[in-house]
Design an enzyme around this catalytic site. Structure first.
Site, PDB file in Angstrom:
ATOM      1  N   LYS A  13      35.045   0.406 -20.857  1.00  0.00           N
ATOM      2  CA  LYS A  13      35.844  -0.789 -20.509  1.00  0.00           C
ATOM      3  C   LYS A  13      35.010  -2.060 -20.553  1.00  0.00           C
ATOM      4  O   LYS A  13      35.434  -3.061 -21.115  1.00  0.00           O
ATOM      5  CB  LYS A  13      36.445  -0.671 -19.085  1.00  0.00           C
ATOM      6  CG  LYS A  13      37.353   0.500 -18.871  1.00  0.00           C
ATOM      7  CD  LYS A  13      37.957   0.483 -17.487  1.00  0.00           C
ATOM      8  CE  LYS A  13      36.948   0.483 -16.343  1.00  0.00           C
ATOM      9  NZ  LYS A  13      36.143   1.723 -16.241  1.00  0.00           N
ATOM     10  N   ARG A  88      42.386  -1.188  -9.025  1.00  0.00           N
ATOM     11  CA  ARG A  88      41.851   0.167  -8.973  1.00  0.00           C
ATOM     12  C   ARG A  88      42.585   1.023  -7.942  1.00  0.00           C
ATOM     13  O   ARG A  88      42.289   2.210  -7.816  1.00  0.00           O
ATOM     14  CB  ARG A  88      40.380   0.096  -8.562  1.00  0.00           C
ATOM     15  CG  ARG A  88      39.483   0.913  -9.474  1.00  0.00           C
ATOM     16  CD  ARG A  88      38.274   0.125  -9.771  1.00  0.00           C
ATOM     17  NE  ARG A  88      37.084   0.884  -9.903  1.00  0.00           N
ATOM     18  CZ  ARG A  88      36.065   0.435 -10.641  1.00  0.00           C
ATOM     19  NH1 ARG A  88      36.156  -0.704 -11.283  1.00  0.00           N
ATOM     20  NH2 ARG A  88      34.980   1.118 -10.713  1.00  0.00           N
ATOM     21  N   ARG A 122      23.200   5.666 -20.035  1.00  0.00           N
ATOM     22  CA  ARG A 122      23.460   4.220 -20.132  1.00  0.00           C
ATOM     23  C   ARG A 122      22.313   3.402 -19.551  1.00  0.00           C
ATOM     24  O   ARG A 122      21.746   3.749 -18.530  1.00  0.00           O
ATOM     25  CB  ARG A 122      24.752   3.924 -19.362  1.00  0.00           C
ATOM     26  CG  ARG A 122      25.106   2.478 -19.309  1.00  0.00           C
ATOM     27  CD  ARG A 122      26.549   2.324 -18.989  1.00  0.00           C
ATOM     28  NE  ARG A 122      26.811   2.405 -17.563  1.00  0.00           N
ATOM     29  CZ  ARG A 122      28.001   2.081 -17.029  1.00  0.00           C
ATOM     30  NH1 ARG A 122      28.998   1.731 -17.802  1.00  0.00           N
ATOM     31  NH2 ARG A 122      28.179   2.163 -15.738  1.00  0.00           N
ATOM     32  N   ARG A 155      21.423   1.957 -13.905  1.00  0.00           N
ATOM     33  CA  ARG A 155      22.153   1.606 -12.681  1.00  0.00           C
ATOM     34  C   ARG A 155      22.015   2.707 -11.640  1.00  0.00           C
ATOM     35  O   ARG A 155      22.093   3.884 -11.967  1.00  0.00           O
ATOM     36  CB  ARG A 155      23.639   1.396 -13.006  1.00  0.00           C
ATOM     37  CG  ARG A 155      23.974  -0.029 -13.328  1.00  0.00           C
ATOM     38  CD  ARG A 155      25.395  -0.186 -13.796  1.00  0.00           C
ATOM     39  NE  ARG A 155      26.406   0.400 -12.906  1.00  0.00           N
ATOM     40  CZ  ARG A 155      27.715   0.270 -13.100  1.00  0.00           C
ATOM     41  NH1 ARG A 155      28.174  -0.407 -14.137  1.00  0.00           N
ATOM     42  NH2 ARG A 155      28.567   0.824 -12.264  1.00  0.00           N
ATOM     43  N   ARG A 166      32.312   8.822  -8.397  1.00  0.00           N
ATOM     44  CA  ARG A 166      33.088   7.732  -9.028  1.00  0.00           C
ATOM     45  C   ARG A 166      34.258   8.304  -9.819  1.00  0.00           C
ATOM     46  O   ARG A 166      35.351   7.738  -9.817  1.00  0.00           O
ATOM     47  CB  ARG A 166      32.167   6.894  -9.945  1.00  0.00           C
ATOM     48  CG  ARG A 166      31.159   6.079  -9.137  1.00  0.00           C
ATOM     49  CD  ARG A 166      30.001   5.613  -9.987  1.00  0.00           C
ATOM     50  NE  ARG A 166      30.402   4.652 -10.998  1.00  0.00           N
ATOM     51  CZ  ARG A 166      29.710   4.410 -12.121  1.00  0.00           C
ATOM     52  NH1 ARG A 166      28.590   5.074 -12.374  1.00  0.00           N
ATOM     53  NH2 ARG A 166      30.130   3.516 -12.960  1.00  0.00           N
TER      54      ARG A 166
HETATM   55  P1  AMP Z   1      32.127  -0.495 -12.167  1.00  0.00           P
HETATM   56  O1  AMP Z   1      31.000  -1.304 -12.718  1.00  0.00           O
HETATM   57  O2  AMP Z   1      33.476  -0.968 -12.618  1.00  0.00           O
HETATM   58  O3  AMP Z   1      31.920   0.989 -12.392  1.00  0.00           O
HETATM   59  O4  AMP Z   1      32.118  -0.730 -10.587  1.00  0.00           O
HETATM   60  C1  AMP Z   1      30.982  -0.377  -9.817  1.00  0.00           C
HETATM   61  C2  AMP Z   1      31.373  -0.181  -8.368  1.00  0.00           C
HETATM   62  O5  AMP Z   1      31.921  -1.408  -7.852  1.00  0.00           O
HETATM   63  C3  AMP Z   1      32.473   0.840  -8.129  1.00  0.00           C
HETATM   64  O6  AMP Z   1      31.964   2.171  -8.059  1.00  0.00           O
HETATM   65  C4  AMP Z   1      33.027   0.377  -6.787  1.00  0.00           C
HETATM   66  O7  AMP Z   1      32.163   0.727  -5.722  1.00  0.00           O
HETATM   67  C5  AMP Z   1      32.971  -1.139  -6.937  1.00  0.00           C
HETATM   68  N1  AMP Z   1      34.222  -1.695  -7.513  1.00  0.00           N
HETATM   69  C6  AMP Z   1      34.387  -2.356  -8.696  1.00  0.00           C
HETATM   70  N2  AMP Z   1      35.653  -2.754  -8.856  1.00  0.00           N
HETATM   71  C7  AMP Z   1      36.328  -2.343  -7.754  1.00  0.00           C
HETATM   72  C8  AMP Z   1      37.687  -2.413  -7.329  1.00  0.00           C
HETATM   73  N3  AMP Z   1      38.634  -3.022  -8.081  1.00  0.00           N
HETATM   74  N4  AMP Z   1      38.018  -1.859  -6.136  1.00  0.00           N
HETATM   75  C9  AMP Z   1      37.084  -1.270  -5.365  1.00  0.00           C
HETATM   76  N5  AMP Z   1      35.805  -1.125  -5.708  1.00  0.00           N
HETATM   77  C10 AMP Z   1      35.406  -1.670  -6.888  1.00  0.00           C
END
Ligand code: AMP
Length: 213
Positions: A13, A88, A122, A155, A166
């Protein structure tokens, strides 16, 4: 053009949001990047979010909704945007839809084994957030971003145990939104396979079919 990219972690994404935003000239809103900036700057939101992010759990809806609401009020987001990482949960989707009706919600899809393989290899640029993969898309110089010379990092939440949490959070909280947007007639499904450029072309075709680009 108001585009939402949905999909499990590792499906591409963020990579696709960046590419589409550059090609189409619309801003990208990436909640994970926004939260990581808050954590790096040690803001009050960053301090509240950090633990959840480290464990691979979702950050509380009210914090996310406030952060997005503020971002959507920025001048550059008035005409359109590509969002990755939001909504989400059903509560986030309801809050979002009270303000905005997306033109299309694209569900990017890939097999679970593929997601784990992509996330564990990654590497992300600390400076510009460009994404690489040790095997499939390595940088020219090991550990250094091709684009900006920044340091590439693994990360903390891209470790196998956190990746599994996740993915669980995605299945439990986010996957219901795929059905929600299908029922509203807003969903397009795209398989995230066959190379980054090919996936971008499939996404462009979806936007073209809906007369958005
Ligand atoms: P991502 O980079 O999209 O994988 O997001 C990394 C982390 O940020 C996720 O595992 C969540 O802890 C938090 N996060 C990102 N977007 C959201 C969201 N819309 N709602 C809740 N937590 C989020």
């Amino acid at each position: 053009m108001k585009v939402v990219l949905l999909g499990p972690p590792g499906v591409g994404k963020g990579t696709q949001a960046r590419r589409l935003s550059e090609i189409l000239g619309v801003p990208r809103i990436i909640t994970g990047d926004m939260l990581r900036r808050h954590v790096a700057s040690d803001t009050s939101l960053g301090r509240k979010a950090r633990g959840f992010m480290e464990r691979g759990e979702l950050v509380h809806d009210d914090l996310i909704i406030a952060m997005i609401r503020e971002r959507l009020e920025d001048e550059d987001a008035r005409e359109g945007f590509i969002i990755d990482g939001f909504p989400r949960t059903v509560a986030q989707a309801e809050a979002f839809e009270a303000h905005v009706t997306p033109d299309v919600v694209v569900a990017l899809e890939a097999a679970e084994g593929e997601l784990i393989e992509r996330l564990s290899g990654r590497r992300v640029c600390r400076e510009c957030q460009a994404v690489y993969h040790l095997v499939h898309d390595p940088p020219r110089r090991s550990g250094v971003c091709d684009r900006c010379g920044g340091e590439l990092v693994h990360r903390e939440d891209d470790t196998e145990e956190v990746i599994r949490e996740r993915l669980r959070a995605y299945r439990r909280e986010t996957e219901p939104l795929v059905h929600r947007y299908a029922a509203k007639g807003l969903l397009a499904r795209v398989r995230s396979e066959g190379g980054i450029g090919e996936v971008t072309r499939k996404l462009q075709a979806v936007l073209h079919d809906r007369r958005l680009a």
